[in-house]
Design a protein around this motif. Structure first.
Motif, PDB file in Angstrom:
ATOM      1  N   GLU A  10      41.372  35.944  37.938  1.00 55.79           N
ATOM      2  CA  GLU A  10      41.300  36.508  39.408  1.00 55.79           C
ATOM      3  C   GLU A  10      42.012  35.884  40.309  1.00 55.79           C
ATOM      4  N   LEU A  11      41.823  34.270  40.304  1.00 55.48           N
ATOM      5  CA  LEU A  11      42.672  33.601  41.518  1.00 55.48           C
ATOM      6  C   LEU A  11      43.693  33.617  41.317  1.00 55.48           C
TER       7      LEU A  11
ATOM      8  N   LYS B 253      45.826  35.830  40.006  1.00 57.83           N
ATOM      9  CA  LYS B 253      46.320  37.188  40.346  1.00 57.83           C
ATOM     10  C   LYS B 253      46.617  37.032  42.075  1.00 57.83           C
ATOM     11  N   ASP B 254      45.533  36.824  42.576  1.00 57.27           N
ATOM     12  CA  ASP B 254      45.401  36.490  44.058  1.00 57.27           C
ATOM     13  C   ASP B 254      46.400  35.831  44.476  1.00 57.27           C
TER      14      ASP B 254
ATOM     15  N   GLN C 225      49.774  37.599  44.220  1.00 57.45           N
ATOM     16  CA  GLN C 225      50.095  38.654  45.244  1.00 57.45           C
ATOM     17  C   GLN C 225      50.013  38.066  46.771  1.00 57.45           C
ATOM     18  N   ARG C 226      49.091  37.122  46.910  1.00 54.93           N
ATOM     19  CA  ARG C 226      49.050  36.743  48.187  1.00 54.93           C
ATOM     20  C   ARG C 226      50.502  35.706  48.715  1.00 54.93           C
TER      21      ARG C 226
END
Ligand code: ADP
Ligand code: ADP
Length: 231
Positions: free
Chosen positions: A180-181, A183-184, A187-188
């Motif tokens: 999840e991190l 992916k974040d 994206q960010r």
């Protein structure tokens, strides 16, 4: 863009090992790209060729239109600042705190004390470890150690993050939180992420495209949904 052109790698020894036998691969900017294969397939060799920790025996490694294979060691050291890497066993410095582990690459490039304070504080927040900054690695869980590894890899503002079996030492729930991190971060920050793994679940969870490597050869590559759809 990462472009691998006909990469071969032969290890010399008593018996030669042909670890990579003509790998062609293009990884686009901003992608989360997976490379999956069994133990001994050539994954680590391939990832070490991308950042040129290992020089290929033949072929070209082209990153953002620069051919790394023609560069001197000094030029490569400069290029590697744009390529972060995280590892299965985290590779943290046990005698340094979380803060000082993340600060380490910034100290190496001679960043000012103020710049280091600001950058490390931002990274601690990004990975959710602000309250652990004065702990030592031994005081952290596996997931927390990998968060430190990620923060350290991002300290030099890379545009590529290479993840070599980065969740293989973690339990499934912690693996999920690390993915999840990532992916974040993708994206960010728009960072291109390359995931090396032997675990199909990891690829399915996070990757856009995947290449399957076996015996130093890419057997198949494409969108995850196309490569892994059961007939
Ligand atoms: P994977 O990461 O998929 O497990 P590796 O890239 O580590 O695969 O290894 C591919 C092949 O190259 C294996 O046969 C391995 O034994 C061999 N190999 C890897 N590193 C070296 C090395 N430094 N010297 C000799 N052989 C190596
Ligand atoms: P583990 O499960 O090994 O303890 P995790 O990677 O799951 O490690 O999480 C480490 C700590 O960081 C946990 O306390 C978790 O609640 C916290 N955490 C996870 N993600 C974030 C985030 N994006 N922001 C802030 N804190 C987070």
């Amino acid at each position: 863009m990462i472009k691998l052109e006909n990469i071969t790698k032969t290890y010399d020894g008593k018996a030669q090992v042909h670890a990579l036998k003509g790998v062609n691969l293009t990884i686009e900017d901003g992608e989360i790209f997976g490379i999956i294969g069994k133990s001994g397939a050539g994954k680590s060799t391939l990832v070490r060729c991308i950042n040129m920790l290992e020089r290929p025996t033949s072929g070209n490694v082209i990153i953002d239109e620069k051919n790394l294979t023609n560069m001197t060691d000094a030029q490569l050291r400069a290029e590697r600042k744009h390529i972060g890497m995280i590892f299965q066993h985290f590779n943290l410095l046990s005698s340094r705190t979380v803060f000082d582990n993340i600060a380490f690459p910034l100290e190496l490039i001679g960043a000012s004390k103020e710049a280091i304070q600001k950058k490390v504080a931002d990274l601690l927040e990004l990975v959710g470890l602000t309250d652990r900054q004065f702990n030592y690695p031994a005081q952290l869980s596996g997931g927390q150690k990998q968060r430190v590894g990620i923060a350290r890899a991002l300290a030099s503002d890379p545009n590529i993050l290479l993840c070599d079996e980065a969740t293989s030492a973690l339990d499934p729930q912690t693996t999920k939180s690390i993915l999840e991190l990532l992916k974040d971060i993708n994206q960010r920050l728009g960072i291109t992420i390359v995931i090396i793994t032997h675990e199909m679940a990891v690829i399915k969870e996070i990757c856009n495209r995947v290449a399957v490597i076996e015996g130093g050869v890419i057997k198949e590559a494409g969108r995850v949904v196309d490569v892994f759809t059961n007939p």
